[in-house]
Design a protein around this motif. Sequence first.
Motif, PDB file in Angstrom:
ATOM      1  N   LEU A 235       0.810  -1.208   0.000  1.00 15.93           N
ATOM      2  CA  LEU A 235       0.000   0.000   0.000  1.00 15.93           C
ATOM      3  C   LEU A 235       0.853   1.271   0.000  1.00 15.93           C
ATOM      4  O   LEU A 235       0.486   2.273  -0.607  1.00 15.93           O
ATOM      5  CB  LEU A 235      -0.914   0.018   1.230  1.00 15.93           C
ATOM      6  N   ALA A 236       1.977   1.228   0.687  1.00 18.26           N
ATOM      7  CA  ALA A 236       2.799   2.432   0.825  1.00 18.26           C
ATOM      8  C   ALA A 236       3.479   2.815  -0.482  1.00 18.26           C
ATOM      9  O   ALA A 236       3.488   3.977  -0.879  1.00 18.26           O
ATOM     10  CB  ALA A 236       3.834   2.240   1.930  1.00 18.26           C
ATOM     11  N   SER A 237       4.049   1.831  -1.166  1.00 14.59           N
ATOM     12  CA  SER A 237       4.847   2.117  -2.365  1.00 14.59           C
ATOM     13  C   SER A 237       4.101   1.883  -3.666  1.00 14.59           C
ATOM     14  O   SER A 237       4.503   2.363  -4.728  1.00 14.59           O
ATOM     15  CB  SER A 237       6.114   1.263  -2.359  1.00 14.59           C
ATOM     16  N   GLY A 238       3.027   1.109  -3.608  1.00 15.24           N
ATOM     17  CA  GLY A 238       2.304   0.764  -4.823  1.00 15.24           C
ATOM     18  C   GLY A 238       2.975  -0.303  -5.657  1.00 15.24           C
ATOM     19  O   GLY A 238       2.540  -0.580  -6.781  1.00 15.24           O
ATOM     20  N   THR A 239       4.023  -0.922  -5.119  1.00 12.66           N
ATOM     21  CA  THR A 239       4.753  -1.950  -5.860  1.00 12.66           C
ATOM     22  C   THR A 239       4.283  -3.339  -5.450  1.00 12.66           C
ATOM     23  O   THR A 239       3.651  -3.523  -4.409  1.00 12.66           O
ATOM     24  CB  THR A 239       6.264  -1.823  -5.609  1.00 12.66           C
ATOM     25  N   SER A 240       4.601  -4.316  -6.283  1.00  6.29           N
ATOM     26  CA  SER A 240       4.182  -5.683  -5.999  1.00  6.29           C
ATOM     27  C   SER A 240       5.173  -6.373  -5.074  1.00  6.29           C
ATOM     28  O   SER A 240       6.355  -6.033  -5.033  1.00  6.29           O
ATOM     29  CB  SER A 240       4.048  -6.485  -7.300  1.00  6.29           C
ATOM     30  N   ARG A 241       4.683  -7.339  -4.334  1.00  2.00           N
ATOM     31  CA  ARG A 241       5.510  -8.170  -3.465  1.00  2.00           C
ATOM     32  C   ARG A 241       5.250  -9.629  -3.810  1.00  2.00           C
ATOM     33  O   ARG A 241       4.109 -10.089  -3.803  1.00  2.00           O
ATOM     34  CB  ARG A 241       5.185  -7.920  -1.987  1.00  2.00           C
ATOM     35  N   LEU A 242       6.311 -10.352  -4.116  1.00  2.00           N
ATOM     36  CA  LEU A 242       6.199 -11.770  -4.426  1.00  2.00           C
ATOM     37  C   LEU A 242       6.516 -12.552  -3.165  1.00  2.00           C
ATOM     38  O   LEU A 242       7.629 -12.480  -2.639  1.00  2.00           O
ATOM     39  CB  LEU A 242       7.158 -12.152  -5.550  1.00  2.00           C
ATOM     40  N   LEU A 243       5.552 -13.279  -2.667  1.00  4.22           N
ATOM     41  CA  LEU A 243       5.682 -14.042  -1.431  1.00  4.22           C
ATOM     42  C   LEU A 243       5.801 -15.519  -1.781  1.00  4.22           C
ATOM     43  O   LEU A 243       4.927 -16.069  -2.463  1.00  4.22           O
ATOM     44  CB  LEU A 243       4.474 -13.798  -0.529  1.00  4.22           C
ATOM     45  N   SER A 244       6.857 -16.165  -1.302  1.00  2.55           N
ATOM     46  CA  SER A 244       7.081 -17.559  -1.701  1.00  2.55           C
ATOM     47  C   SER A 244       7.661 -18.418  -0.583  1.00  2.55           C
ATOM     48  O   SER A 244       8.088 -19.545  -0.832  1.00  2.55           O
ATOM     49  CB  SER A 244       8.012 -17.622  -2.917  1.00  2.55           C
ATOM     50  N   SER A 245       7.688 -17.902   0.625  1.00  2.00           N
ATOM     51  CA  SER A 245       8.198 -18.700   1.743  1.00  2.00           C
ATOM     52  C   SER A 245       7.477 -18.293   3.019  1.00  2.00           C
ATOM     53  O   SER A 245       6.914 -17.201   3.113  1.00  2.00           O
ATOM     54  CB  SER A 245       9.715 -18.501   1.919  1.00  2.00           C
ATOM     55  N   GLY A 246       7.489 -19.202   3.975  1.00  2.00           N
ATOM     56  CA  GLY A 246       6.895 -18.887   5.269  1.00  2.00           C
ATOM     57  C   GLY A 246       5.406 -19.183   5.328  1.00  2.00           C
ATOM     58  O   GLY A 246       4.911 -20.132   4.725  1.00  2.00           O
ATOM     59  N   ASP A 247       4.682 -18.332   6.039  1.00  2.00           N
ATOM     60  CA  ASP A 247       3.269 -18.540   6.340  1.00  2.00           C
ATOM     61  C   ASP A 247       2.421 -18.379   5.075  1.00  2.00           C
ATOM     62  O   ASP A 247       2.292 -17.288   4.532  1.00  2.00           O
ATOM     63  CB  ASP A 247       2.830 -17.532   7.411  1.00  2.00           C
ATOM     64  N   LEU A 248       1.823 -19.471   4.644  1.00  2.00           N
ATOM     65  CA  LEU A 248       1.030 -19.450   3.414  1.00  2.00           C
ATOM     66  C   LEU A 248      -0.304 -18.743   3.619  1.00  2.00           C
ATOM     67  O   LEU A 248      -0.752 -17.975   2.760  1.00  2.00           O
ATOM     68  CB  LEU A 248       0.797 -20.883   2.930  1.00  2.00           C
ATOM     69  N   LEU A 249      -0.938 -18.970   4.752  1.00  2.00           N
ATOM     70  CA  LEU A 249      -2.252 -18.392   4.997  1.00  2.00           C
ATOM     71  C   LEU A 249      -2.207 -16.871   4.975  1.00  2.00           C
ATOM     72  O   LEU A 249      -3.040 -16.214   4.329  1.00  2.00           O
ATOM     73  CB  LEU A 249      -2.796 -18.886   6.335  1.00  2.00           C
ATOM     74  N   GLU A 250      -1.224 -16.277   5.664  1.00  2.00           N
ATOM     75  CA  GLU A 250      -1.139 -14.819   5.695  1.00  2.00           C
ATOM     76  C   GLU A 250      -0.876 -14.251   4.299  1.00  2.00           C
ATOM     77  O   GLU A 250      -1.412 -13.213   3.919  1.00  2.00           O
ATOM     78  CB  GLU A 250      -0.029 -14.381   6.650  1.00  2.00           C
ATOM     79  N   ALA A 251      -0.047 -14.942   3.529  1.00  4.74           N
ATOM     80  CA  ALA A 251       0.257 -14.481   2.177  1.00  4.74           C
ATOM     81  C   ALA A 251      -0.984 -14.514   1.294  1.00  4.74           C
ATOM     82  O   ALA A 251      -1.236 -13.576   0.515  1.00  4.74           O
ATOM     83  CB  ALA A 251       1.356 -15.346   1.562  1.00  4.74           C
ATOM     84  N   VAL A 252      -1.774 -15.567   1.391  1.00  5.03           N
ATOM     85  CA  VAL A 252      -2.993 -15.675   0.592  1.00  5.03           C
ATOM     86  C   VAL A 252      -3.998 -14.605   1.005  1.00  5.03           C
ATOM     87  O   VAL A 252      -4.644 -13.971   0.158  1.00  5.03           O
ATOM     88  CB  VAL A 252      -3.593 -17.089   0.714  1.00  5.03           C
ATOM     89  N   LEU A 253      -4.149 -14.379   2.302  1.00  8.71           N
ATOM     90  CA  LEU A 253      -5.048 -13.327   2.778  1.00  8.71           C
ATOM     91  C   LEU A 253      -4.625 -11.966   2.243  1.00  8.71           C
ATOM     92  O   LEU A 253      -5.462 -11.142   1.866  1.00  8.71           O
ATOM     93  CB  LEU A 253      -5.072 -13.302   4.310  1.00  8.71           C
ATOM     94  N   ALA A 254      -3.314 -11.718   2.195  1.00  5.99           N
ATOM     95  CA  ALA A 254      -2.817 -10.444   1.669  1.00  5.99           C
ATOM     96  C   ALA A 254      -3.120 -10.324   0.181  1.00  5.99           C
ATOM     97  O   ALA A 254      -3.613  -9.294  -0.286  1.00  5.99           O
ATOM     98  CB  ALA A 254      -1.314 -10.325   1.921  1.00  5.99           C
ATOM     99  N   SER A 255      -2.832 -11.363  -0.581  1.00  4.17           N
ATOM    100  CA  SER A 255      -3.041 -11.317  -2.026  1.00  4.17           C
ATOM    101  C   SER A 255      -4.501 -11.131  -2.392  1.00  4.17           C
ATOM    102  O   SER A 255      -4.820 -10.529  -3.413  1.00  4.17           O
ATOM    103  CB  SER A 255      -2.504 -12.601  -2.673  1.00  4.17           C
ATOM    104  N   ALA A 256      -5.412 -11.632  -1.542  1.00  2.00           N
ATOM    105  CA  ALA A 256      -6.847 -11.566  -1.815  1.00  2.00           C
ATOM    106  C   ALA A 256      -7.537 -10.399  -1.124  1.00  2.00           C
ATOM    107  O   ALA A 256      -8.769 -10.298  -1.165  1.00  2.00           O
ATOM    108  CB  ALA A 256      -7.510 -12.880  -1.396  1.00  2.00           C
ATOM    109  N   ALA A 257      -6.773  -9.506  -0.496  1.00  2.00           N
ATOM    110  CA  ALA A 257      -7.358  -8.394   0.271  1.00  2.00           C
ATOM    111  C   ALA A 257      -7.782  -7.264  -0.661  1.00  2.00           C
ATOM    112  O   ALA A 257      -7.081  -6.261  -0.810  1.00  2.00           O
ATOM    113  CB  ALA A 257      -6.366  -7.899   1.314  1.00  2.00           C
ATOM    114  N   ILE A 258      -8.930  -7.419  -1.296  1.00  2.00           N
ATOM    115  CA  ILE A 258      -9.450  -6.394  -2.199  1.00  2.00           C
ATOM    116  C   ILE A 258      -9.622  -5.101  -1.414  1.00  2.00           C
ATOM    117  O   ILE A 258     -10.344  -5.067  -0.416  1.00  2.00           O
ATOM    118  CB  ILE A 258     -10.788  -6.836  -2.807  1.00  2.00           C
TER     119      ILE A 258
END
Length: 279
Positions: free
Chosen positions: A132-155
């Motif tokens: 949200l701060a920079s407007g850039t994308s973040r590629l998440l590929s390690s660690g907590d899967l649930l939090e990453a999916v929630l972030a990616s789907a946070a319309i």
Amino acid sequence: MTQAALTETGWGLILTGGANWGAVQVGAVGALFERGFRPELIVGVSVGAINGAYLASRPSPEGVDALVKLWEKADTRRIFGSRFARIRELAAVLLHDSAFSNRSLRSFLEQSLPVRRFEETTIPLAVVASDLASGTSRLLSSGDLLEAVLASAAIPGLFPPVEIDGERLVDGAIADPLPIAALLRRGIRRVVVVEAGRPCGCGNDLGHATSLFQRAVTVVMRDRMNLLLRLVPPEVELLSLGLVCHPETPITDLSHAALRARLGYEEAVYLLDGSDIRR
């Protein structure tokens, strides 16, 4: 396209956003898996992150069938909460960062995802979120899967941002709806893109503000996706499954999942039998 082409190595799979039409995407992936397709990396965006998190752990026709059944269970209450909670949250939307909490979606994913960490998937997985701060994308590929999916789907406006490593992340489609670069950085030059359907607004009544807003976002995202597809580097072997045009429905409408999955499957079969890979 020949079945042999899809069974060759070196493919990546991108599952794009599509909100409540995610079941269409699952049906299309089923057509790919039936042909022996097995990507070396899955990259999911928004609802594609939800589908990708499941299918990366169960990459088979049986996994597709199980995911369709989960979509059938994903009614409005299970994803957005009870009617009373939704009304209460909507009434307070101007005082909060989202119309709904993500508690119900989190609970649904906790019960549904086969694994909890990226490192546990059968096929390597990455999901895309937007800072949200920079407007850039973040590629998440390690660690907590649930939090990453929630972030990616946070319309934005619908679900709250998710904080990961000090960054407030939202829907990946905002910054990068077609993350081809994520595959290129991994040395993958053969890409299948599966969309979750293209709303066409057939016969819709645009008489209220929410419909107008949803239509505007749909038009912008559709045009941006078309532009990005045209800008894919020529050295990339690309198969894009731009799936069925469907009427727009309220974003909380999760009904008819089995029918949507069947439509996605049938359209993908039609496209796969009649298309060539762009070289």
